[in-house]
Design an enzyme around this catalytic site. Structure first.
Site, PDB file in Angstrom:
ATOM      1  N   ASP A  78       4.644   0.210  12.126  1.00 25.04           N
ATOM      2  CA  ASP A  78       3.591  -0.597  11.768  1.00 25.04           C
ATOM      3  C   ASP A  78       3.748  -1.986  11.990  1.00 25.04           C
ATOM      4  OD1 ASP A  78       2.988   1.795  10.342  1.00 25.04           O
ATOM      5  OD2 ASP A  78       3.574   1.574   8.595  1.00 25.04           O
ATOM      6  N   LYS A  84       0.953  -1.171  -0.044  1.00 22.83           N
ATOM      7  CA  LYS A  84       0.213   0.158   0.080  1.00 22.83           C
ATOM      8  C   LYS A  84       0.937   1.122   0.100  1.00 22.83           C
ATOM      9  CE  LYS A  84      -1.770   1.480   4.175  1.00 22.83           C
ATOM     10  NZ  LYS A  84      -1.421   2.749   4.703  1.00 22.83           N
ATOM     11  N   ASN A  85       1.584   1.395   0.989  1.00 23.31           N
ATOM     12  CA  ASN A  85       2.613   2.541   1.121  1.00 23.31           C
ATOM     13  C   ASN A  85       3.352   2.749  -0.078  1.00 23.31           C
ATOM     14  OD1 ASN A  85       0.944   3.166   3.284  1.00 23.31           O
ATOM     15  ND2 ASN A  85       2.588   2.521   4.728  1.00 23.31           N
ATOM     16  N   ARG A 133      -8.482  -0.984   4.637  1.00 25.77           N
ATOM     17  CA  ARG A 133      -7.839   0.284   4.047  1.00 25.77           C
ATOM     18  C   ARG A 133      -6.283  -0.294   3.607  1.00 25.77           C
ATOM     19  NH1 ARG A 133      -7.647   5.673   7.473  1.00 25.77           N
ATOM     20  NH2 ARG A 133      -6.212   6.100   5.721  1.00 25.77           N
ATOM     21  N   CYS A 146      -5.117  12.267  13.591  1.00 20.24           N
ATOM     22  CA  CYS A 146      -5.477  11.145  13.401  1.00 20.24           C
ATOM     23  C   CYS A 146      -5.400  10.156  14.491  1.00 20.24           C
ATOM     24  CB  CYS A 146      -5.092  10.274  12.147  1.00 20.24           C
ATOM     25  SG  CYS A 146      -3.757   9.586  12.276  1.00 20.24           S
ATOM     26  N   ARG A 155       0.360  14.234  13.927  1.00 16.08           N
ATOM     27  CA  ARG A 155       1.055  14.032  12.605  1.00 16.08           C
ATOM     28  C   ARG A 155       0.984  15.505  11.793  1.00 16.08           C
ATOM     29  NH1 ARG A 155      -1.297   8.451  10.007  1.00 16.08           N
ATOM     30  NH2 ARG A 155       0.566   8.598   8.752  1.00 16.08           N
TER      31      ARG A 155
HETATM   32  N1  EPU Z   1       6.172  14.451  11.537  1.00 16.08           N
HETATM   33  C1  EPU Z   1       6.149  15.666  11.642  1.00 16.08           C
HETATM   34  N2  EPU Z   1       6.143  16.631  10.600  1.00 16.08           N
HETATM   35  C2  EPU Z   1       6.327  16.225   9.350  1.00 16.08           C
HETATM   36  C3  EPU Z   1       6.223  14.738   9.088  1.00 16.08           C
HETATM   37  C4  EPU Z   1       6.221  13.951  10.122  1.00 16.08           C
HETATM   38  O1  EPU Z   1       6.408  15.928  12.801  1.00 16.08           O
HETATM   39  O2  EPU Z   1       6.321  17.246   8.389  1.00 16.08           O
HETATM   40  C5  EPU Z   1       6.381  13.303  12.480  1.00 16.08           C
HETATM   41  C6  EPU Z   1       5.240  12.376  12.610  1.00 16.08           C
HETATM   42  O3  EPU Z   1       3.948  13.273  13.326  1.00 16.08           O
HETATM   43  C7  EPU Z   1       5.750  11.229  13.285  1.00 16.08           C
HETATM   44  C8  EPU Z   1       7.051  11.092  12.646  1.00 16.08           C
HETATM   45  O4  EPU Z   1       7.331  12.440  12.355  1.00 16.08           O
HETATM   46  O5  EPU Z   1       5.578  11.166  14.551  1.00 16.08           O
HETATM   47  C9  EPU Z   1       7.039  10.162  11.399  1.00 16.08           C
HETATM   48  O6  EPU Z   1       5.853  10.352  10.375  1.00 16.08           O
HETATM   49  P1  EPU Z   1       6.106   9.992   8.853  1.00 16.08           P
HETATM   50  O7  EPU Z   1       6.098  11.425   8.222  1.00 16.08           O
HETATM   51  O8  EPU Z   1       7.292   9.083   8.644  1.00 16.08           O
HETATM   52  O9  EPU Z   1       4.971   9.105   8.549  1.00 16.08           O
HETATM   53  P2  EPU Z   1       3.996   9.209   7.285  1.00 16.08           P
HETATM   54  O10 EPU Z   1       4.978   9.616   6.186  1.00 16.08           O
HETATM   55  O11 EPU Z   1       2.814  10.273   7.558  1.00 16.08           O
HETATM   56  C10 EPU Z   1       4.145   6.578   6.739  1.00 16.08           C
HETATM   57  C11 EPU Z   1       3.475   5.673   6.430  1.00 16.08           C
HETATM   58  C12 EPU Z   1       2.809   5.092   7.862  1.00 16.08           C
HETATM   59  C13 EPU Z   1       3.995   4.718   8.860  1.00 16.08           C
HETATM   60  C14 EPU Z   1       5.018   5.837   8.828  1.00 16.08           C
HETATM   61  C15 EPU Z   1       6.159   5.407   9.783  1.00 16.08           C
HETATM   62  C16 EPU Z   1       2.576   6.129   4.159  1.00 16.08           C
HETATM   63  C17 EPU Z   1       1.403   6.473   3.508  1.00 16.08           C
HETATM   64  N3  EPU Z   1       2.219   6.001   5.726  1.00 16.08           N
HETATM   65  O12 EPU Z   1       3.601   7.774   7.322  1.00 16.08           O
HETATM   66  O13 EPU Z   1       2.052   3.965   7.588  1.00 16.08           O
HETATM   67  O14 EPU Z   1       3.456   4.101  10.052  1.00 16.08           O
HETATM   68  O15 EPU Z   1       5.357   6.203   7.693  1.00 16.08           O
HETATM   69  O16 EPU Z   1       6.583   4.503   8.926  1.00 16.08           O
HETATM   70  O17 EPU Z   1       3.637   5.641   3.664  1.00 16.08           O
HETATM   71  C18 EPU Z   1       0.356   2.581   8.075  1.00 16.08           C
HETATM   72  O18 EPU Z   1       0.394   1.991   6.918  1.00 16.08           O
HETATM   73  O19 EPU Z   1      -0.489   2.087   8.804  1.00 16.08           O
HETATM   74  C19 EPU Z   1       0.757   3.730   8.182  1.00 16.08           C
HETATM   75  C20 EPU Z   1       0.350   4.562   9.356  1.00 16.08           C
END
Ligand code: EPU
Length: 417
Positions: free
Chosen positions: A305, A23-24, A397, A117, A122
């Site tokens: 995850d 998915k990701n 999802r 969320c 996030r």
């Molecule tokens: N964060 C910030 N500011 C930002 C971006 C992130 O503070 O601008 C923080 C987030 O709040 C979090 C941490 O940094 O505490 C890491 O977040 P990240 O941005 O890496 O997460 P994401 O890109 O939103 C992806 C996956 C998630 C997975 C995380 C961590 C996708 C679509 N989603 O989310 O997947 O948990 O990386 O590996 O790639 C899932 O599939 O169930 C899922 C939640």
């Protein structure tokens, strides 16, 4: 009433099961189709609610999409609309992945701010700071991020923390920027590498994907291509834990073992027997797992995850385990539900202390997010008696046909409307 799963636990799973595509990795790949006027053909695309949401989103931005048996061709001859509306972004945060491509190709984007969320606040500040470094003008207007740029210009971007979709957004934006962008502190997840592979096939010049320093030499145009999405390491991990927690004998196929190293090392510590082949893992459950401590961290560390699923296994371990969640501030929602099945878990902020019990009892439980739902299904498979997992729309999802796959391994699991 939304669908629920009824599970009669206690059956050791046996047989072989194939992992679907990630998915990701599929979500950023679809967003990347916005970067070119030519068709981007994606193969091995999982049929998931989140993927359908992303398809709808890129369609509203101008894409024509054809979908046939796990293959999907997306063509955005022209971006006809630059708005990612709140109703789509609020159902799926990964919608924010269209921000970079829209500004880079079209010169403007209006993307609803996602808001918090179930698993945490996030924010997307790192995406926005990075885009501003690339020369985009960013404003927040009525709950929307409004970004504009005539042509993005390369920059050196050091993100304050490791962000997966942030790195992906910036890589896509930089692919069409003028000059060579460097992203420091980049996420190293296999999904980031898969996106870099796709962008490179589209004509982008990217070095270092999979390391903390990614260099992107911008080009003026990208072309169409064909790309196969990588296997889903989290689905693979969930199926491996299903084999282990039921004391079964399961071979999980079509995976990339290197993407699962941290998880497999931890399961080894718990006494789970794993036989690793080139694209498969055979798992045989221990009589009773040993306790272990787990700390989540960005790849190649232990994935957040998989935290809920492994905690479910540790809940049945002989001894006391400790799980530390460092990525999301509210990712212990499964704990209260596991407690309803007999688990003994105490949380204090980011730490959960788990005193293993010898068995779970079936109970009605409620899913709160995608990975928590998977954890409850695993608990149900191991439990004595019947478990009903409600709100399984969370599961849909991100897991393609999970109950069909588990049924084929001998599980007694049924979906009820
Ligand atoms: N964060 C910030 N500011 C930002 C971006 C992130 O503070 O601008 C923080 C987030 O709040 C979090 C941490 O940094 O505490 C890491 O977040 P990240 O941005 O890496 O997460 P994401 O890109 O939103 C992806 C996956 C998630 C997975 C995380 C961590 C996708 C679509 N989603 O989310 O997947 O948990 O990386 O590996 O790639 C899932 O599939 O169930 C899922 C939640």
């Amino acid at each position: 009433m939304p669908a629920r799963l009824e599970i009669d636990g206690g059956v050791p799973l046996r047989g072989s099961v194939r992992v679907s595509a990630a998915k990701n990795a599929a979500l950023p790949a679809l967003a990347a189709s916005l970067l070119t006027a030519e068709p981007v053909r994606l193969t091995n695309v999982p049929d998931l609610v989140d993927v359908r949401t992303m398809v709808r989103l890129v369609e509203t931005l101008g894409a024509t999409i054809r979908r046939e048996h796990g293959e999907l061709a997306a063509q955005v001859a022209r971006v006809t609309n630059d708005v990612a509306p709140y109703d789509l972004v609020s159902t799926m945060r990964a919608s924010v992945l269209v921000l970079g491509p829209l500004v880079a190709r079209h010169g403007s984007a209006r993307v609803a701010l996602p808001g918090g969320c179930a698993i945490g606040v996030r924010p997307i500040d790192q995406h926005l700071k990075g885009l501003a470094r690339l020369g985009a003008e960013i404003a927040i207007e009525n709950g929307y991020v409004v970004a504009r740029a005539s042509r993005l210009k390369a920059a050196r971007i050091a993100t304050d923390l490791v962000t997966v979709t942030g790195t992906e957004n910036l890589m896509m934006a930089a692919a069409l920027a003028e000059g060579t962008t460097v992203i420091e502190n980049a996420a190293r997840e296999p999904e980031v590498v898969d996106l870099a592979t796709l962008l490179t096939a589209m004509g982008a010049r990217i070095r270092g994907a999979g390391t903390p320093r990614v260099e992107i030499e911008g080009v003026s145009e990208l072309a169409g291509t064909s790309h196969r999405i990588i296997p889903d390491r989290i689905e693979a991990g969930t199926l491996i834990v299903a084999g282990a927690i039921t004391g079964g004998d399961v071979t999980v196929t079509d995976l990339v073992p290197d993407h699962l190293s941290a998880l497999m090392a931890k399961l080894g510590e718990c006494g789970v027997a794993l036989e690793v082949g080139p694209t498969s893992v055979r798992v045989r459950g221990p009589g009773r797992p040993r306790a272990a401590d787990v700390t989540t961290s960005p790849f190649p560390g232990f994935p957040t995850d998989m935290q809920a699923q492994v905690m479910t296994l540790l809940g049945l371990a002989d001894g006391q385990s400790r799980v530390t969640e460092t990525i999301f501030e509210n990712r212990f929602m499964h704990v209260a539900e596991l407690a309803r099945m007999g688990a003994r878990i105490e949380t204090d902020g980011a730490i959960a202390v788990i005193r293993g019990v010898s068995c779970y009892q079936g109970a009605p439980v409620m899913a709160s997010d995608l990975r928590a739902s998977a954890a409850l299904v695993l608990a149900g498979l191991a439990a004595h008696g019947r478990t009903t997992v409600s709100r399984v729309y969370h599961l849909d999802r991100g897991y393609e046909g999970l109950e069909t796959k588990l049924t084929a391994l001998g599980a007694r699991i049924e979906r009820r409307a």
